[in-house]
Design an enzyme around this catalytic site. Sequence first.
Site, PDB file in Angstrom:
ATOM      1  N   SER A 151       0.861  -1.179   0.000  1.00  0.00           N
ATOM      2  CA  SER A 151       0.000   0.000   0.000  1.00  0.00           C
ATOM      3  C   SER A 151       0.896   1.226   0.000  1.00  0.00           C
ATOM      4  CB  SER A 151      -0.908   0.007   1.239  1.00  0.00           C
ATOM      5  OG  SER A 151      -1.703   1.177   1.298  1.00  0.00           O
ATOM      6  N   TYR A 165      -1.975  -1.371  10.715  1.00  0.00           N
ATOM      7  CA  TYR A 165      -2.072  -1.556   9.259  1.00  0.00           C
ATOM      8  C   TYR A 165      -0.816  -1.005   8.576  1.00  0.00           C
ATOM      9  CZ  TYR A 165      -3.906  -1.213   4.485  1.00  0.00           C
ATOM     10  OH  TYR A 165      -4.085  -1.334   3.122  1.00  0.00           O
TER      11      TYR A 165
END
Length: 264
Positions: A151, A165
């Site tokens: 990401s 995360y």
Amino acid sequence: MYGRFDNKVAFISGVAKTNGIGWATAQALGEEGAKLGITDISDMVHERAEDLRRQGMEVTSFVTDLRSLSAVREMAAAFVDKYQRVDILCNVAGLAITGGQEEELVPILDIEEKEWDFSIELNLKTTFNAIKAFLPYMVRNKYGRIVNCSSVTGPIVANPGEASYCAAKAGIMGLTRALAIEVAKEGVTVNAVGPGWIVTGSSQKGELVGAQNTPIGRGGSPDEVAKVFRFLASEDASYITGQLIVVDGGNILQEYKGPSEYYY
């Protein structure tokens, strides 16, 4: 069908919903001739397999909890037993469990150990487990393409309340780079894709608003991300390894990320 992946065997995780990156990646590889294996923790993966077969693709589906290494190894053995090899592994699963617990935004001061562990398991350990299960077959055959879903969040930018995360997705990049060095001489490349604001079934309201303020002025589509997975899985990327390719409409380039009429 254009046969860039004729005679290639590909396995993709996180293929439950038709509006996700995993589904788009399976389609992108299958439409160019790859024989497919797909998995998800949800039974919906079998529905996706039927959808792909209706498009003329060869596919085997598995319901698997990727957090369990023993379960993933059992699945990998069954899949490789069918084709005698696996050429491509696309690790897309993560972020949330279909039909299960959703991740919440929790500041570091307030996060519980079980919440931290859940996110690390879901977003990092699943990728590690799939690599552990499938990599031996690639090394045995002296060929492989591993493409991980990282990401921009974690490796490049961050959000409050998303420390676990961020840590997991940054961890995927550390894993990607270390493994790329370890297996380069075994004929295996290892790369990662870094999506930004992509409109999927998991998109939240704030993410959709953020997507409108990218330089391109919209969120990306799963298909646009899947094409990068497909490129990195192909022979066109044979001399690329250990890299992160960002797919974010130029968002990380800009300092100001508010409504364009106030600045850009």
